[in-house]
Design a protein around this motif. Structure first.
Motif, PDB file in Angstrom:
ATOM      1  N   TYR A   1      21.643  -4.368 -27.126  1.00 15.43           N
ATOM      2  CA  TYR A   1      22.920  -3.823 -26.813  1.00 15.43           C
ATOM      3  C   TYR A   1      23.899  -3.825 -27.990  1.00 15.43           C
ATOM      4  N   LYS A   2      24.896  -2.806 -28.019  1.00 17.15           N
ATOM      5  CA  LYS A   2      25.932  -2.739 -29.226  1.00 17.15           C
ATOM      6  C   LYS A   2      27.181  -3.084 -28.772  1.00 17.15           C
ATOM      7  N   ASP A   3      27.676  -3.801 -29.959  1.00 20.57           N
ATOM      8  CA  ASP A   3      29.087  -4.235 -29.651  1.00 20.57           C
ATOM      9  C   ASP A   3      30.265  -3.000 -29.492  1.00 20.57           C
TER      10      ASP A   3
END
Length: 271
Positions: free
Chosen positions: A246-248
């Motif tokens: 997942y991306k920040d």
């Protein structure tokens, strides 16, 4: 004769009230309450903190010499796991002359510990783990507060322990070194939101000027809550575990004194 009798009883009443005021610690004093809270959830059934002594340093309203006093508390072990968001536990309540509470010293005992959750894969039973008190804080932790204590007023001070950051492992032992903020409960504002999915193992870090605070969302619904924040714009970072894919995400929102700032949308991290 009746006039003399009335004067006599009036004199007795005045004497009684004057005597009471001299012996009553609440007269022209502040009622100081110390409350204990948990700044961040951690993956433990229990996080038990052994508090043996709390001392405060005060100066009078003229800014006179600093003096230390020991609060009248019962040395106890407190489970802080449920004390999240707006929940807290009162551990002290007594009167002090008006002035300024400059600093607080918290002395911890040797009976702090954790209780883990049982797991299914692999199957393990819940375990109780004793925590070793970090040698650097054997004599306690001193924290600046600088809170006004007004006459005939309740001054509530919050000891906010971040359970997610207060334990570390070394050579097979688990150590307790508490990460703590101490502030008046009326100080600043609060920030509340939700971060998901749980598979991203998100961590929420907020920053403003020289202040950087961290919390974990609650495991049940992703809720997070910061309190005692100075007013102004805060950078909000929701960071995913790099291994999750997942991306920040990062954005800015504003906190106002005396208010809870609810983020309008739930934060959902993307792959």
């Amino acid at each position: 004769m009746k006039i003399a009798t009335h004067i006599f009883f009036a004199f007795l009443a005045m004497t009684f009230l004057t005597g009471c005021s001299k012996n009553d610690p609440s007269v022209n004093a502040t009622r100081l309450r110390i409350n204990l809270a948990n700044a961040s959830p951690a993956n433990f059934q229990e996080f038990n903190v052994d508090i043996q002594k709390i001392e405060i340093s005060t100066v009078d309203s003229t800014g006179g010499n600093e003096s230390w006093a020991t609060l009248d508390i019962e040395p106890s072990v407190h489970n802080i796991t449920p004390l999240l968001s707006d929940k807290y536990k009162q551990i002290a309540d007594q009167y002090f002359p008006m002035g300024v509470l400059r600093r607080i010293r918290i002395t911890f005992g040797n009976n702090s510990g954790l209780r883990t959750y049982p797991t299914e894969n692999p199957p393990t039973a819940a375990e109780s783990i004793s925590l070793v008190l970090d040698p650097a804080i054997q004599d306690g932790i001193i924290i600046d507060v600088n809170a006004n204590m007004y006459a005939n007023y309740i001054s509530s001070i919050l000891i906010d322990i971040n359970s997610a950051l207060s334990v570390y492992e070394s050579n097979g032992n688990f150590f307790f070194r508490p990460v703590i903020r101490v502030f008046p409960e009326t100080f600043g504002g609060a920030l509340r939101g939700y971060a998901s999915p749980i598979e991203a193992a998100p961590v929420v870090v907020i920053a403003k000027d020289n202040d950087t605070l961290l919390t974990l969302p609650e495991f049940t619904d992703g809720r997070f809550f910061f309190k005692g924040l100075p007013e102004g714009e805060w950078e909000i970072n929701v960071l995913a575990d790099p291994a999750s894919g997942y991306k920040d995400t990062t954005f800015v929102d504003t906190v106002f004194t005396g208010r809870i700032r609810d983020l309008k949308s739930k934060i959902v991290l993307k792959r």
